[in-house]
Motif scaffolding. Structure first.
Motif, PDB file in Angstrom:
ATOM      1  N   PHE A   1       0.826  -1.199   0.000  1.00 50.30           N
ATOM      2  CA  PHE A   1       0.000   0.000   0.000  1.00 50.30           C
ATOM      3  C   PHE A   1       0.868   1.259   0.000  1.00 50.30           C
ATOM      4  O   PHE A   1       0.590   2.233  -0.700  1.00 50.30           O
ATOM      5  CB  PHE A   1      -0.932  -0.007   1.222  1.00 50.30           C
ATOM      6  N   LYS A   2       1.965   1.181   0.817  1.00 50.49           N
ATOM      7  CA  LYS A   2       2.892   2.323   0.838  1.00 50.49           C
ATOM      8  C   LYS A   2       3.490   2.558  -0.539  1.00 50.49           C
ATOM      9  O   LYS A   2       3.617   3.704  -1.002  1.00 50.49           O
ATOM     10  CB  LYS A   2       3.980   2.066   1.882  1.00 50.49           C
ATOM     11  N   ARG A   3       3.856   1.507  -1.216  1.00 51.90           N
ATOM     12  CA  ARG A   3       4.427   1.653  -2.552  1.00 51.90           C
ATOM     13  C   ARG A   3       3.414   2.258  -3.523  1.00 51.90           C
ATOM     14  O   ARG A   3       3.763   3.115  -4.348  1.00 51.90           O
ATOM     15  CB  ARG A   3       4.890   0.287  -3.060  1.00 51.90           C
ATOM     16  N   ARG A   4       2.147   1.800  -3.401  1.00 52.03           N
ATOM     17  CA  ARG A   4       1.129   2.346  -4.305  1.00 52.03           C
ATOM     18  C   ARG A   4       0.879   3.816  -4.020  1.00 52.03           C
ATOM     19  O   ARG A   4       0.731   4.625  -4.939  1.00 52.03           O
ATOM     20  CB  ARG A   4      -0.153   1.535  -4.173  1.00 52.03           C
ATOM     21  N   VAL A   5       0.834   4.174  -2.733  1.00 53.76           N
ATOM     22  CA  VAL A   5       0.644   5.579  -2.374  1.00 53.76           C
ATOM     23  C   VAL A   5       1.809   6.419  -2.868  1.00 53.76           C
ATOM     24  O   VAL A   5       1.641   7.519  -3.421  1.00 53.76           O
ATOM     25  CB  VAL A   5       0.459   5.721  -0.855  1.00 53.76           C
ATOM     26  N   VAL A   6       3.021   5.902  -2.675  1.00 54.09           N
ATOM     27  CA  VAL A   6       4.202   6.634  -3.135  1.00 54.09           C
ATOM     28  C   VAL A   6       4.166   6.800  -4.647  1.00 54.09           C
ATOM     29  O   VAL A   6       4.495   7.860  -5.195  1.00 54.09           O
ATOM     30  CB  VAL A   6       5.486   5.903  -2.681  1.00 54.09           C
ATOM     31  N   GLN A   7       3.723   5.730  -5.362  1.00 49.72           N
ATOM     32  CA  GLN A   7       3.659   5.803  -6.817  1.00 49.72           C
ATOM     33  C   GLN A   7       2.612   6.815  -7.264  1.00 49.72           C
ATOM     34  O   GLN A   7       2.810   7.558  -8.233  1.00 49.72           O
ATOM     35  CB  GLN A   7       3.342   4.417  -7.381  1.00 49.72           C
ATOM     36  N   GLU A   8       1.471   6.879  -6.563  1.00 47.06           N
ATOM     37  CA  GLU A   8       0.439   7.851  -6.925  1.00 47.06           C
ATOM     38  C   GLU A   8       0.883   9.263  -6.592  1.00 47.06           C
ATOM     39  O   GLU A   8       0.574  10.210  -7.321  1.00 47.06           O
ATOM     40  CB  GLU A   8      -0.871   7.522  -6.217  1.00 47.06           C
ATOM     41  N   LEU A   9       1.597   9.421  -5.475  1.00 45.47           N
ATOM     42  CA  LEU A   9       2.088  10.753  -5.115  1.00 45.47           C
ATOM     43  C   LEU A   9       3.181  11.213  -6.060  1.00 45.47           C
ATOM     44  O   LEU A   9       3.212  12.380  -6.476  1.00 45.47           O
ATOM     45  CB  LEU A   9       2.600  10.747  -3.674  1.00 45.47           C
ATOM     46  N   HIS A  10       4.047  10.321  -6.420  1.00 46.36           N
ATOM     47  CA  HIS A  10       5.190  10.698  -7.246  1.00 46.36           C
ATOM     48  C   HIS A  10       5.497   9.565  -8.219  1.00 46.36           C
ATOM     49  O   HIS A  10       6.110   8.571  -7.846  1.00 46.36           O
ATOM     50  CB  HIS A  10       6.418  10.972  -6.358  1.00 46.36           C
ATOM     51  N   PRO A  11       5.008   9.704  -9.494  1.00 42.04           N
ATOM     52  CA  PRO A  11       5.199   8.608 -10.460  1.00 42.04           C
ATOM     53  C   PRO A  11       6.668   8.503 -10.885  1.00 42.04           C
ATOM     54  O   PRO A  11       7.091   9.143 -11.853  1.00 42.04           O
ATOM     55  CB  PRO A  11       4.294   9.025 -11.617  1.00 42.04           C
ATOM     56  N   SER A  12       7.401   7.709 -10.169  1.00 42.84           N
ATOM     57  CA  SER A  12       8.822   7.549 -10.487  1.00 42.84           C
ATOM     58  C   SER A  12       9.041   6.896 -11.852  1.00 42.84           C
ATOM     59  O   SER A  12      10.112   7.042 -12.449  1.00 42.84           O
ATOM     60  CB  SER A  12       9.505   6.713  -9.395  1.00 42.84           C
ATOM     61  N   LEU A  13       8.001   6.172 -12.353  1.00 45.60           N
ATOM     62  CA  LEU A  13       8.126   5.564 -13.670  1.00 45.60           C
ATOM     63  C   LEU A  13       8.328   6.609 -14.763  1.00 45.60           C
ATOM     64  O   LEU A  13       8.959   6.340 -15.792  1.00 45.60           O
ATOM     65  CB  LEU A  13       6.877   4.741 -13.988  1.00 45.60           C
ATOM     66  N   LEU A  14       7.797   7.840 -14.542  1.00 47.54           N
ATOM     67  CA  LEU A  14       7.936   8.882 -15.557  1.00 47.54           C
ATOM     68  C   LEU A  14       9.399   9.221 -15.807  1.00 47.54           C
ATOM     69  O   LEU A  14       9.844   9.313 -16.957  1.00 47.54           O
ATOM     70  CB  LEU A  14       7.175  10.143 -15.135  1.00 47.54           C
ATOM     71  N   SER A  15      10.128   9.441 -14.747  1.00 44.45           N
ATOM     72  CA  SER A  15      11.529   9.815 -14.907  1.00 44.45           C
ATOM     73  C   SER A  15      12.384   8.627 -15.324  1.00 44.45           C
ATOM     74  O   SER A  15      13.450   8.797 -15.905  1.00 44.45           O
ATOM     75  CB  SER A  15      12.061  10.407 -13.597  1.00 44.45           C
ATOM     76  N   THR A  16      11.888   7.422 -15.055  1.00 47.52           N
ATOM     77  CA  THR A  16      12.697   6.234 -15.364  1.00 47.52           C
ATOM     78  C   THR A  16      12.404   5.708 -16.772  1.00 47.52           C
ATOM     79  O   THR A  16      13.328   5.464 -17.560  1.00 47.52           O
ATOM     80  CB  THR A  16      12.424   5.141 -14.329  1.00 47.52           C
TER      81      THR A  16
ATOM     82  N   GLY B   1       9.594   6.996 -18.917  1.00 51.29           N
ATOM     83  CA  GLY B   1       8.890   7.912 -19.803  1.00 51.29           C
ATOM     84  C   GLY B   1       7.387   7.809 -19.697  1.00 51.29           C
ATOM     85  O   GLY B   1       6.831   6.941 -19.007  1.00 51.29           O
ATOM     86  N   LEU B   2       6.692   8.718 -20.399  1.00 50.40           N
ATOM     87  CA  LEU B   2       5.244   8.847 -20.279  1.00 50.40           C
ATOM     88  C   LEU B   2       4.507   7.620 -20.822  1.00 50.40           C
ATOM     89  O   LEU B   2       3.576   7.121 -20.184  1.00 50.40           O
ATOM     90  CB  LEU B   2       4.767  10.107 -21.026  1.00 50.40           C
TER      91      LEU B   2
ATOM     92  N   LEU C   1       3.929  14.959 -17.058  1.00 50.62           N
ATOM     93  CA  LEU C   1       3.318  14.917 -15.731  1.00 50.62           C
ATOM     94  C   LEU C   1       1.838  15.293 -15.799  1.00 50.62           C
ATOM     95  O   LEU C   1       0.993  14.659 -15.164  1.00 50.62           O
ATOM     96  CB  LEU C   1       4.067  15.850 -14.786  1.00 50.62           C
ATOM     97  N   ILE C   2       1.503  16.348 -16.595  1.00 50.77           N
ATOM     98  CA  ILE C   2       0.104  16.784 -16.705  1.00 50.77           C
ATOM     99  C   ILE C   2      -0.747  15.684 -17.328  1.00 50.77           C
ATOM    100  O   ILE C   2      -1.844  15.354 -16.845  1.00 50.77           O
ATOM    101  CB  ILE C   2       0.023  18.081 -17.526  1.00 50.77           C
ATOM    102  N   ILE C   3      -0.263  15.078 -18.402  1.00 52.54           N
ATOM    103  CA  ILE C   3      -1.029  14.010 -19.064  1.00 52.54           C
ATOM    104  C   ILE C   3      -1.179  12.807 -18.143  1.00 52.54           C
ATOM    105  O   ILE C   3      -2.251  12.187 -18.062  1.00 52.54           O
ATOM    106  CB  ILE C   3      -0.350  13.627 -20.385  1.00 52.54           C
ATOM    107  N   TYR C   4      -0.114  12.473 -17.426  1.00 48.33           N
ATOM    108  CA  TYR C   4      -0.179  11.347 -16.503  1.00 48.33           C
ATOM    109  C   TYR C   4      -1.243  11.601 -15.437  1.00 48.33           C
ATOM    110  O   TYR C   4      -2.030  10.707 -15.108  1.00 48.33           O
ATOM    111  CB  TYR C   4       1.187  11.120 -15.879  1.00 48.33           C
ATOM    112  N   ARG C   5      -1.268  12.810 -14.888  1.00 49.18           N
ATOM    113  CA  ARG C   5      -2.242  13.127 -13.840  1.00 49.18           C
ATOM    114  C   ARG C   5      -3.664  13.091 -14.395  1.00 49.18           C
ATOM    115  O   ARG C   5      -4.599  12.654 -13.714  1.00 49.18           O
ATOM    116  CB  ARG C   5      -1.936  14.497 -13.250  1.00 49.18           C
ATOM    117  N   ILE C   6      -3.868  13.579 -15.636  1.00 48.93           N
ATOM    118  CA  ILE C   6      -5.211  13.552 -16.228  1.00 48.93           C
ATOM    119  C   ILE C   6      -5.683  12.108 -16.392  1.00 48.93           C
ATOM    120  O   ILE C   6      -6.830  11.766 -16.071  1.00 48.93           O
ATOM    121  CB  ILE C   6      -5.214  14.304 -17.570  1.00 48.93           C
ATOM    122  N   VAL C   7      -4.793  11.244 -16.913  1.00 50.80           N
ATOM    123  CA  VAL C   7      -5.149   9.829 -17.058  1.00 50.80           C
ATOM    124  C   VAL C   7      -5.425   9.214 -15.695  1.00 50.80           C
ATOM    125  O   VAL C   7      -6.395   8.463 -15.508  1.00 50.80           O
ATOM    126  CB  VAL C   7      -4.024   9.073 -17.796  1.00 50.80           C
TER     127      VAL C   7
END
Length: 474
Positions: free
Chosen positions: A319-334, A336-337, A373-379
């Motif tokens: 759950f912590k990992r999912r919350v962290v992923q929703e708060l800060h999508p580390s996949l974006l920087s690693t 890409g979108l 980041l904006i597109i990711y948040r909209i999705v």
């Protein structure tokens, strides 16, 4: 047309009293000229009728003179030669003279009171004398028919016959002279009426032309004034538009700053959760595992309890990992979108048991960090809303990218909603709208009860951001 008629009073009021008066005169003058022309044309038609009647009277008197001469010639020819052809000519001419004489009496009796002076009594006297003359001629012809040509010739040569012929000729000449005078008067009256009509039409045209020139000058002045006012208004609008653009840019920048500030705070919170809470949970798990190994043989009940505790702890770590992923999508920087959207969509589809249809560009497509980041948040927000409210079984996500724009389309087959009657706490939809409009994008949402939800976002690929928004994904 109806709108123009409704606006006509306001338009006339805006023209000013001089233009209004000029327009009224320009309309009234042709109407007045047409009225007068119509009146005079009617008078001209009456004059034409009178002229035709006068011509008919003149022609009738001329025909009467001719027929009398023909009758006298036929009588004298018959009395001199006894030729029956002269008798036949006489018999054909006399009825015409009687008929024409009676018609002239009736025609003069019908003369209107306001017509030129005509003496009907003179025509009646002429008719009487013609009757006497015809009677005298009939007597002479009757003698000749009975074979007494000499007596018939004596009757013709009497003074009474000559006096009647001379009197008839004088009366017809007098009546013709009078009719010719009346004809000239009627022609002169008709010419005056025609002249009046022409003068009225010409005067109306001249006045209308003068009024039109004056109206053109007034209208030109009014138009110049309106143009000056329009230029002044355009300048004021330009100033206001510049201010609005400046304020809009400032609000856009502020909105972007706010969103990026929120993302930085989320990234900070995600790092703290990952570092602090993650290390605490990991250490706790290690300690419980050690205790579990130590008491496994001696206290089996406690061992089972700790085993369930470890499972709960694993769930907390996930759950912590999912919350962290929703708060800060580390996949974006690693990755890409594109890879991040695919991962986000597959996880959401697995949790909500959706049939997911994805249409995404290649993973190597380079997209700006802020846009990503904006597109990711909209999705992310759209999938969250679908999971909470849509009751959908099928979700479609399409992302198209060209050199100038990015278009994102998200569609589900859920229960839909009435977008005009949404509750005030729809923060998810408002968040999507703010994220799209903050960088000059356009958002379109379509939904009806029972027909699912369709969201389309069009974003520009280039916008000013480097100096205003530091990186938030690091």
């Amino acid at each position: 047309m109806k709108k123009m008629l409704r606006n006509l009073p306001g338009m006339l009021m805006a023209l000013g009293w001089r233009l209004q008066a000029g327009l009224a005169l320009a309309v009234l003058l042709p109407v007045l000229a047409a009225f007068l022309s119509d009146t005079w044309i009617g008078q001209a038609e009456e004059d034409n009728t009178a002229i035709i009647a006068t011509h008919q009277r003149i022609r009738a008197f001329q025909d009467l003179q001719r027929l009398l001469l023909e009758a006298e010639s036929a009588q004298r020819g018959f009395l001199v030669n006894g030729d029956l052809q002269y008798q036949m000519a006489y018999d054909q001419t006399v009825p015409k003279i009687r008929q024409l004489s009676g018609q002239m009496v009736d025609r003069y009796a019908e003369v209107q009171p306001n017509s030129p002076p005509r003496d009907a009594r003179r025509v009646q006297q002429l008719s009487i004398e013609i009757g006497e003359k015809l009677s005298e001629m009939d007597i002479g012809i009757s003698y000749a028919r009975n074979g007494d040509l000499e007596r018939g010739r004596e009757l013709v040569n009497t003074n009474r016959g000559f006096e009647l012929a001379a009197s008839i000729s004088r009366r017809i000449d007098d009546l013709l002279t009078n009719e010719h005078q009346i004809l000239e008067q009627e022609r002169a009256a008709r010419l005056r009426v025609v002249l009046y009509v022409r003068l009225a039409v010409a005067a109306a045209w001249v006045l209308v032309l003068i009024l039109n020139l004056g109206l053109l000058l007034l209208f030109a002045n009014l138009l110049a004034q309106k143009n000056r006012q329009a230029r002044d208004m355009a300048q004021r609008h330009a100033v206001l538009d510049a201010r609005i653009h400046e304020k809009t840019s400032a609000l856009t920048a502020l909105s972007m700053d706010y969103q990026m500030g929120v993302e930085r705070e989320r990234a900070k919170l995600a790092r703290e959760l990952h570092d602090e809470l993650g290390s605490i949970l990991t250490a706790t798990k290690m300690d419980i595992s050690w205790v579990q190994r130590e008491i496994k043989e001696q206290y089996p009940a406690i061992f089972e309890k700790l085993k369930r505790t470890l499972r709960n702890l694993d769930q907390g770590i996930q759950f912590k990992r999912r919350v962290v992923q929703e708060l800060h999508p580390s996949l974006l920087s690693t990755f890409g979108l594109i890879a991040s959207i695919r991962s986000l969509a597959e996880d959401a589809a697995q949790r909500s048991n959706w049939q997911m249809e994805l249409s995404l560009p290649d993973d190597e497509t380079k997209i700006d960090e802020t846009l990503s980041l904006i597109i990711y948040r909209i999705v992310q927000e759209s999938l969250s809303n679908a999971a909470k409210y849509a009751q959908a079984s099928k979700i479609g996500i399409t992302l198209m990218v060209d050199d100038e724009h990015m278009k994102l389309e998200i569609e589900d087959n859920g229960v839909g909603c009435n977008l005009d009657n949404l509750p005030g706490d729809t923060h998810g939809l408002q968040g999507i709208r703010h994220r799209a409009t903050a960088i000059g994008g356009k958002l379109e949402m379509r939904s009806e009860p029972g027909k699912g939800m369709y969201t389309r976002v069009l974003l520009p690929r280039t916008f000013i951001k480097e100096k205003q928004h530091p990186k938030v994904l690091s």
